[in-house]
Design a protein around this motif. Structure first.
Motif, PDB file in Angstrom:
ATOM      1  N   LEU A 198       0.777  -1.271   0.095  1.00  0.00           N
ATOM      2  CA  LEU A 198      -0.084  -0.023  -0.050  1.00  0.00           C
ATOM      3  C   LEU A 198       0.784   1.083  -0.071  1.00  0.00           C
ATOM      4  N   ARG A 199       2.037   1.140   0.277  1.00  0.00           N
ATOM      5  CA  ARG A 199       2.880   2.345   0.347  1.00  0.00           C
ATOM      6  C   ARG A 199       2.827   3.271  -0.732  1.00  0.00           C
ATOM      7  N   ASP A 200       2.823   2.837  -2.015  1.00  0.00           N
ATOM      8  CA  ASP A 200       2.853   3.881  -2.936  1.00  0.00           C
ATOM      9  C   ASP A 200       1.473   4.910  -2.962  1.00  0.00           C
ATOM     10  N   ASN A 201       0.372   4.188  -2.334  1.00  0.00           N
ATOM     11  CA  ASN A 201      -0.602   5.180  -2.240  1.00  0.00           C
ATOM     12  C   ASN A 201      -0.209   6.506  -1.436  1.00  0.00           C
ATOM     13  N   PHE A 202       0.610   6.160  -0.380  1.00  0.00           N
ATOM     14  CA  PHE A 202       0.854   7.298   0.510  1.00  0.00           C
ATOM     15  C   PHE A 202       2.178   8.134   0.385  1.00  0.00           C
ATOM     16  N   LYS A 203       2.602   7.898  -1.073  1.00  0.00           N
ATOM     17  CA  LYS A 203       3.752   8.612  -1.438  1.00  0.00           C
ATOM     18  C   LYS A 203       3.542  10.005  -1.836  1.00  0.00           C
ATOM     19  N   THR A 204       3.920  10.910  -0.975  1.00  0.00           N
ATOM     20  CA  THR A 204       3.528  12.257  -1.717  1.00  0.00           C
ATOM     21  C   THR A 204       4.676  12.992  -2.224  1.00  0.00           C
ATOM     22  N   THR A 205       4.391  13.893  -3.217  1.00  0.00           N
ATOM     23  CA  THR A 205       5.497  14.667  -3.889  1.00  0.00           C
ATOM     24  C   THR A 205       4.832  16.257  -3.775  1.00  0.00           C
ATOM     25  N   SER A 206       5.404  17.206  -4.220  1.00  0.00           N
ATOM     26  CA  SER A 206       4.879  18.555  -3.970  1.00  0.00           C
ATOM     27  C   SER A 206       3.607  18.639  -4.756  1.00  0.00           C
ATOM     28  N   THR A 207       3.302  18.012  -5.793  1.00  0.00           N
ATOM     29  CA  THR A 207       2.199  18.114  -6.632  1.00  0.00           C
ATOM     30  C   THR A 207       1.151  16.843  -6.460  1.00  0.00           C
ATOM     31  N   SER A 208       1.676  15.743  -5.823  1.00  0.00           N
ATOM     32  CA  SER A 208       0.468  14.801  -5.816  1.00  0.00           C
ATOM     33  C   SER A 208       0.647  13.787  -4.709  1.00  0.00           C
ATOM     34  N   ILE A 209      -0.522  12.969  -4.619  1.00  0.00           N
ATOM     35  CA  ILE A 209      -0.142  11.876  -3.596  1.00  0.00           C
ATOM     36  C   ILE A 209      -0.514  10.474  -4.301  1.00  0.00           C
ATOM     37  N   GLY A 210       0.235   9.461  -3.914  1.00  0.00           N
ATOM     38  CA  GLY A 210       0.088   8.076  -4.666  1.00  0.00           C
ATOM     39  C   GLY A 210      -1.163   7.687  -5.206  1.00  0.00           C
ATOM     40  N   VAL A 211      -2.066   7.755  -4.313  1.00  0.00           N
ATOM     41  CA  VAL A 211      -3.184   7.171  -4.563  1.00  0.00           C
ATOM     42  C   VAL A 211      -4.224   7.621  -5.415  1.00  0.00           C
ATOM     43  N   GLN A 212      -3.793   8.983  -6.037  1.00  0.00           N
ATOM     44  CA  GLN A 212      -4.378   9.547  -7.296  1.00  0.00           C
ATOM     45  C   GLN A 212      -4.104   8.518  -8.565  1.00  0.00           C
ATOM     46  N   ALA A 213      -3.008   7.932  -8.518  1.00  0.00           N
ATOM     47  CA  ALA A 213      -2.834   7.048  -9.798  1.00  0.00           C
ATOM     48  C   ALA A 213      -3.846   5.957  -9.883  1.00  0.00           C
TER      49      ALA A 213
END
Lengths: 214, 314
Positions: free
Chosen positions: B239-254
């Motif tokens: 699940l960790r990819d869901n929680f990966k944040t960058t300055s413009t997005s968060i993983g779950v958006q994929a």
């Protein structure tokens, strides 16, 4: 839900922002459903509620966006500031760090949305007066410094919640009606935020609500 | 027959009890034990060979048909999450378990050195360092030893980790509060320990709101804190990819965009409607996918759903 008099309707997007656990979700649930949940959970991402009020015989709808407080979510939540015409910046009167963060939230708001016509600083948890660490005066003076409305509220005992939201909505309304009179482009821009109203009719046929609330 | 049904229902009610004052505010559970279908304790025991190898295919078929009896959930989950290979023997597993518990104790000790509250049965909800990393000394007394490291990258990692700890605490007190289990500070502290230690180990992800909802069932199902940690760690691999944040997005958006692609094909009318509502961002599903429907269903039902999903996306 009829869209007959759609031309007379207003839909304002308002965001509620502030640090984790200051009571953003409970402010919204108190205002929109008159509910307070002692056991509310951290908001994940963003959620919204729509609430209507009448101003000068017109129905004014506020689409109020509640956001996660954790800094890590800002990348996502800030995207939803777009088109917001009102904002409530919330802190917890018992926790100074949440008050200290207001400046950052303001910057965030200014960066992502230059359309806000009404901004209010909200000191929540007024019912916890005996453990308060931010005085009313301090709140007031910060609000004045940044040109914000100011109010202390308690989502728990309802104090000032309705007043706070309605004050923001009324201010937006009056600011918009002033602008609408002398700017067609502003009017056009505003109508972009009204798309969801038109779709209400179709909802029943497509069964969206039934699939979500079954 | 009627008697049977009633007795299995009250049997079920004994698990994950809810505080009396919260009965009306939590979703009703719809999961039912199905005799002959639900994976029972007896069936579970019978699924192992003499040395302890598990017939996982048979177990999974049964879970698909009727879920898992709550009395064996913790043990079953360790296999579903991949903590143990079904081909391992009883002896293999007891060795691995012992090693993992030691490993957890080491991680915990490492964290405790920096922040003594960890493992004390208490937890933090207020900051211990300022925004620029200076320690906040309002409580005189023993402090975590400053690592005295000259490595700025390491120092930065320590500070960022310390900054996230009160956030975890603020969420822990709001996690599954209606459950009797979380009425004690000891159990809340377990959840806090695990999330805090995970945040230290997986510093890229650190802690993101929603991970508490993922971790909470592990703490309830596995009595041993170290075992619960490793279950959570396994779940996070998926699940960790869901929680990966960058300055413009968060993983779950994929995942949201995948969902949108699927709906567009299977139900174009619905897709169009959703598109008009929120610009096709499928925002309504953000929380559903982030915490795997934990907020949509009762505690019991969401665990059943996770089991059907083989816990998380596989």
């Amino acid at each position: 839900m009829s869209s007959d008099d759609e031309a007379e309707e207003y839909l304002f997007k308002i965001v509620i922002i502030g640090d984790s656990a200051v009571g953003k979700s409970n402010l919204l649930s108190r205002y929109s459903r008159n509910e307070f949940n002692m056991h509310s959970k951290a908001t994940i991402g963003v959620e919204f509620q729509t609430q209507s009020m009448e101003i000068e015989g017109k129905e004014v709808k506020a689409q109020i966006w509640d956001t996660a407080g954790q800094e890590r979510f800002r990348a996502v939540t800030s995207a939803y500031y777009r088109g917001a015409v009102g904002a409530l910046l919330v802190y917890d009167i018992t926790r100074r760090t949440t008050f200290d963060s207001i400046g950052r939230w303001l910057d965030e708001l200014t960066t992502h949305s230059d359309t806000t016509a009404a901004r209010m600083l909200v000191g929540n948890k007024k019912d916890l007066d005996d453990i308060r660490s931010i005085s009313i005066e301090e709140g007031k003076s910060l609000a004045e410094e940044h040109g914000l409305f100011f109010m202390e509220t308690s989502a728990k005992d309802s104090t000032n919640v309705k007043t706070a939201f309605e004050m923001v909505i009324k201010e937006i309304y009056s600011s918009v009606s002033r602008k609408v009179l002398n700017s067609d482009s502003y009017k056009a821009q505003l109508s972009l935020n009204r798309v969801s109203l038109v779709e209400d009719e179709k909802k029943q046929n497509q069964g969206l609500s039934s699939c979500c609330s079954r | 027959m009627m008697f049977m049904r009633r007795s299995t229902q009250s049997e079920l009610d004994a698990f994950y009890p809810v505080r009396p004052e919260c009965h009306d505010s939590v979703p009703k559970s719809r999961f039912k034990l199905k005799t002959g279908k639900t994976l029972s304790a007896r069936r579970w025991r019978a699924s192992f060979s003499e040395e302890g190898q598990l017939d996982i295919a048979k177990v999974l078929r049964r879970i698909q048909r009727g879920g898992v009896h709550p009395s064996i959930r913790g043990a079953v989950w360790e296999f579903l999450l991949g903590c143990y290979s079904p081909n391992s023997t009883f002896d293999d597993r007891s060795l691995i378990r012992q090693r993992r518990r030691e490993q957890y104790d080491e991680l915990k000790a490492e964290c405790q050195k920096m922040v003594p509250v960890i493992g004390s049965g208490k937890f933090l909800t207020t900051p211990i360092v300022t925004d620029d990393g200076q320690p906040i000394d309002d409580v005189p007394g023993p402090h975590g030893s400053q690592q005295g490291s000259s490595d700025p990258a390491f120092e930065k990692k320590v500070i960022q980790w310390k900054q996230v700890l009160p956030q975890i605490g603020l969420d822990v007190v709001r996690t599954d509060q209606p459950l009797m289990f979380y009425q004690t500070e000891t159990n809340q502290a377990k959840l806090w320990n695990i999330l805090s230690i995970y945040a230290w180990v997986d510093s890229d992800i650190s802690y993101v709101q929603g991970m508490n909802d993922i971790c909470s069932p592990m703490v309830i199902l596995l009595e041993n804190e170290a075992d619960a940690y490793w279950c959570f760690e396994r779940a996070m691999r998926r699940l960790r990819d869901n929680f990966k944040t960058t300055s413009t997005s968060i993983g779950v958006q994929a995942r949201l965009s995948t969902l949108s692609t699927i709906i567009k094909v299977v139900d174009p009318k619905l897709h169009q409607h959703l598109e008009e509502l929120d610009g096709g961002e499928y925002l309504f599903a953000f929380r559903m996918l982030m915490v795997l429907f934990r907020r949509e269903f009762s505690f019991m039902d969401s665990l059943y759903l996770w089991e059907l999903m083989k816990i998380g996306y596989s």
